[in-house]
Design a protein around this motif. Structure first.
Motif, short mmCIF file in Angstrom:
data_model
loop_
_atom_site.label_atom_id
_atom_site.label_comp_id
_atom_site.label_asym_id
_atom_site.label_seq_id
_atom_site.Cartn_x
_atom_site.Cartn_y
_atom_site.Cartn_z
N GLY A 138 -4.29 -7.63 -1.72
CA GLY A 138 -5.48 -7.21 -0.98
C GLY A 138 -5.11 -6.39 0.25
N GLY A 139 -6.04 -5.59 0.71
CA GLY A 139 -5.90 -4.90 1.99
C GLY A 139 -4.87 -3.79 2.03
N VAL A 140 -4.41 -3.34 0.87
CA VAL A 140 -3.37 -2.30 0.88
C VAL A 140 -3.96 -0.89 0.89
CG1 VAL A 140 -1.58 -3.69 -0.22
CG2 VAL A 140 -3.17 -2.41 -1.64
N GLY A 141 -5.28 -0.80 0.71
CA GLY A 141 -5.93 0.52 0.75
C GLY A 141 -6.46 1.00 -0.59
N LYS A 142 -6.72 0.08 -1.51
CA LYS A 142 -7.26 0.49 -2.82
C LYS A 142 -8.56 1.28 -2.64
CE LYS A 142 -7.52 -3.80 -3.98
NZ LYS A 142 -6.76 -4.31 -2.85
N SER A 143 -9.46 0.72 -1.83
CA SER A 143 -10.78 1.38 -1.68
C SER A 143 -10.61 2.72 -0.97
CB SER A 143 -11.73 0.47 -0.90
OG SER A 143 -11.83 -0.77 -1.54
N THR A 144 -9.78 2.75 0.06
CA THR A 144 -9.55 4.01 0.79
C THR A 144 -9.00 5.06 -0.17
OG1 THR A 144 -9.01 2.64 2.70
CG2 THR A 144 -8.44 4.96 2.85
N ASP A 166 -15.58 -3.83 -7.08
CA ASP A 166 -15.35 -5.02 -6.25
C ASP A 166 -16.72 -5.64 -5.97
OD1 ASP A 166 -14.45 -6.94 -4.58
OD2 ASP A 166 -13.24 -5.63 -3.32
N MET A 175 -17.73 2.58 3.61
CA MET A 175 -16.61 3.51 3.83
C MET A 175 -17.06 4.96 3.74
SD MET A 175 -13.59 1.64 1.73
CE MET A 175 -12.18 2.13 2.62
N PRO A 244 -8.90 -7.01 -5.28
CA PRO A 244 -7.47 -7.34 -5.32
C PRO A 244 -7.18 -8.36 -6.42
CG PRO A 244 -8.54 -8.34 -3.41
CD PRO A 244 -9.55 -7.43 -4.04
N ASN A 296 0.56 3.53 0.21
CA ASN A 296 -0.35 3.80 1.33
C ASN A 296 0.22 3.17 2.59
OD1 ASN A 296 -2.74 4.71 2.59
ND2 ASN A 296 -3.69 2.70 2.32
N MET A 297 -0.19 3.70 3.75
CA MET A 297 0.32 3.24 5.05
C MET A 297 1.85 3.38 5.07
SD MET A 297 -2.03 -0.11 5.59
CE MET A 297 -3.67 -0.27 4.87
N PRO A 333 0.39 8.50 4.81
CA PRO A 333 0.71 7.85 6.09
C PRO A 333 -0.49 7.12 6.68
CG PRO A 333 0.38 10.21 6.41
CD PRO A 333 0.23 9.95 4.93
N LEU A 334 -0.22 6.38 7.75
CA LEU A 334 -1.30 5.77 8.52
C LEU A 334 -2.00 6.87 9.30
CD1 LEU A 334 0.72 2.74 9.79
CD2 LEU A 334 -1.56 2.53 8.79
N GLY A 335 -3.30 6.78 9.40
CA GLY A 335 -4.02 7.79 10.17
C GLY A 335 -5.51 7.58 10.07
N TYR A 351 -11.42 11.34 4.67
CA TYR A 351 -10.72 12.37 5.44
C TYR A 351 -11.30 13.73 5.08
CZ TYR A 351 -7.30 8.62 6.16
OH TYR A 351 -6.70 7.44 6.48
N1 LIG Z 1 -3.62 5.25 5.43
C1 LIG Z 1 -4.37 4.49 6.22
N2 LIG Z 1 -4.31 4.66 7.57
C2 LIG Z 1 -5.04 3.88 8.38
N3 LIG Z 1 -5.84 2.89 7.96
C3 LIG Z 1 -5.93 2.67 6.64
C4 LIG Z 1 -5.20 3.46 5.69
N4 LIG Z 1 -5.49 3.01 4.47
C5 LIG Z 1 -6.36 2.00 4.61
N5 LIG Z 1 -6.63 1.79 5.92
C6 LIG Z 1 -7.48 0.73 6.50
O1 LIG Z 1 -6.96 -0.53 6.07
C7 LIG Z 1 -8.03 -1.42 5.78
C8 LIG Z 1 -7.89 -1.89 4.33
O2 LIG Z 1 -8.11 -0.79 3.50
P1 LIG Z 1 -8.98 -0.91 2.15
O3 LIG Z 1 -10.26 -1.61 2.41
O4 LIG Z 1 -9.02 0.44 1.55
O5 LIG Z 1 -8.00 -1.86 1.34
P2 LIG Z 1 -8.28 -2.62 -0.06
O6 LIG Z 1 -6.95 -2.71 -0.73
O7 LIG Z 1 -9.38 -1.94 -0.78
O8 LIG Z 1 -8.74 -4.02 0.49
P3 LIG Z 1 -9.40 -5.21 -0.40
O9 LIG Z 1 -8.25 -5.84 -1.11
O10 LIG Z 1 -10.01 -6.09 0.65
O11 LIG Z 1 -10.40 -4.58 -1.33
C9 LIG Z 1 -9.31 -0.68 6.06
O12 LIG Z 1 -9.73 -0.99 7.34
C10 LIG Z 1 -8.89 0.78 5.97
O13 LIG Z 1 -9.71 1.61 6.78
#
Ligand SMILES: Nc1ncnc2c1ncn2[C@@H]1O[C@H](COP(=O)(O)OP(=O)(O)OP(=O)(O)O)[C@@H](O)[C@H]1O
Ligand SMILES: [Mg+2]
Length: 374
Positions: A138-144, A166, A175, A244, A296-297, A333-335, A351
């Protein structure tokens, strides 16, 4: 801590841990799953009947399991609770077989019918590409990643759909800054269009962001509805943002869309990549093609000097790609997205096309097109 223990010893230690609705042992029900033994931690999934799924029962079961594991020397245990699917309930004798169950009057229409007939989108002749964005973690940025890849593909002229799969933890509407609600025409829901992407999310049907508390089997029905009851336009590609892990929704997707391909998202940390890999293992076991890995990140670009700081470690994406024998598609990257609430079409997480990271998503989308994946 270094754990020298076998799966059998773990199951033995949990032998008298009782599933509350059936009063039978989890071990007997074979509802202790995915036992993973690592030097520093033991993790497992415990399956729970949806009839006993409130937060206090979950907590009690988790705590009881941890205490029993501690008694055999396991200090670090990670317990995931997942709800039993209808099939698992039937197998455990806790539900009558489907054929003799009266149809749930609240069940969405179309359940039980052939999905391909109900949704032309799934008809192989339409040649729509499905790409699920997944991660065991979880939280790795899948949705982003899903949201930005969808927008990037649209920027490159593709006709793109996005399904926020989800169901419990939907995040796509927020988002993308979507405040509209879909309308219904000819008894079909019209997806919301944003940045050229057609979008469907459970979030469109929930008032005031209240939590979704359906039982496991309901999730599958909702997903079916996203196909059967939605008037999708003519699409080239549909991206699916998965929750996740490798739970029911991931399984439903694998079964409903056998042709779906998959992108695995991870952060660069070794442990994250290890957990993320579970989604990959599942995809492989169900013969779904993994297109590649997105890290990601991956790093933070220092403003003045342009140097990269590897805030969350380094190498996880590459290692995961190697282990799965697939390419590392991108290192994002993070941003921040740097959008402002006053802007028209404000979106917190998309973005812009001229943002460095927006550009990277366009390159990622282009590389998928060049590889013939879309
Ligand atoms: N490259 C990035 N730079 C900065 N912040 C990021 C980046 N990618 C994701 N984030 C932030 O990290 C957090 C988690 O991202 P996201 O919700 O996309 O993850 P997820 O894997 O979909 O989480 P979940 O498992 O809860 O569904 C969010 O607040 C998102 O804005
Ligand atoms: Mg998400």
């Amino acid at each position: 801590m270094c754990i020298l223990i076998t799966r059998e010893q773990i199951v033995e230690a949990l032998i008298d841990l009782v599933e509350p609705t059936s009063c039978r042992s989890f071990a007997e029900l074979q509802w202790i799953r995915d036992v993973m033994i690592k030097p520093e931690q033991v993790s497992m999934t415990i399956v729970l009947s949806p009839d006993a799924a409130d937060a206090s029962v979950r907590e009690q079961v988790t705590e009881a399991a941890k205490a029993k594991l501690a008694s055999i020397g396991v200090e670090q245990a990670h317990i995931r609770i997942r709800l039993a699917s209808e099939q698992e309930l039937e197998q455990a004798g806790l539900r009558e077989p489907k054929s003799s169950v009266t149809r749930d009057p609240h069940a969405p229409q179309g359940h039980g019918a052939n999905l391909e007939e109900l949704s032309p989108l799934l008809n192989p002749e339409r040649n729509v590409t499905f790409i699920a964005v997944a991660s065991g973690k979880g939280g790795v940025g899948k949705s982003t990643v899903t949201v930005n890849l969808a927008v990037a593909m649209s920027r490159l002229g593709k006709k793109v759909g996005l399904i926020d799969a989800d169901i419990y933890g939907f995040s796509v509407p927020d988002m993308m800054g979507i405040e509209d609600r879909p309308i219904v025409e000819n008894e079909r829901v019209i997806p919301i269009e944003r940045f050229g992407v057609q979008i469907m999310s459970m979030g469109f049907f929930v008032e005031d962001n209240s939590p979704v508390v359906w039982r496991g089997p309901m999730l599958g029905k909702m997903l079916r509805n996203f196909f059967a009851e939605v008037a999708w336009g003519d699409l080239d590609v549909v991206l699916l943002d998965l929750p996740p892990g490798t739970g029911d929704v991931a399984l439903d997707i694998h079964q409903m869309i056998p042709q779906s391909k998959e992108i695995i998202v991870t952060t660069p940390h070794g442990t994250a990549a290890f957990v993320a890999a579970r989604a990959g293992t599942m995809a492989m076991s169900t013969n779904h093609e993994i297109i590649g890995v997105v890290e990601n990140m991956a790093y933070m670009q220092c403003g003045k000097c342009g140097e990269k700081e590897y805030v969350f470690g380094r190498g996880g994406g590459g290692k995961l790609a190697e282990a799965l024998h697939v390419p590392l598609l991108a290192q994002i990257p993070l941003g921040a997205a740097d959008n402002h609430p006053q802007e028209p079409d404000f979106s917190p997480s998309v973005y812009k096309a001229d943002h460095t990271i927006g550009q990277m998503y366009i390159e990622l989308a282009q590389s998928l097109i060049d590889r013939g994946q879309v």
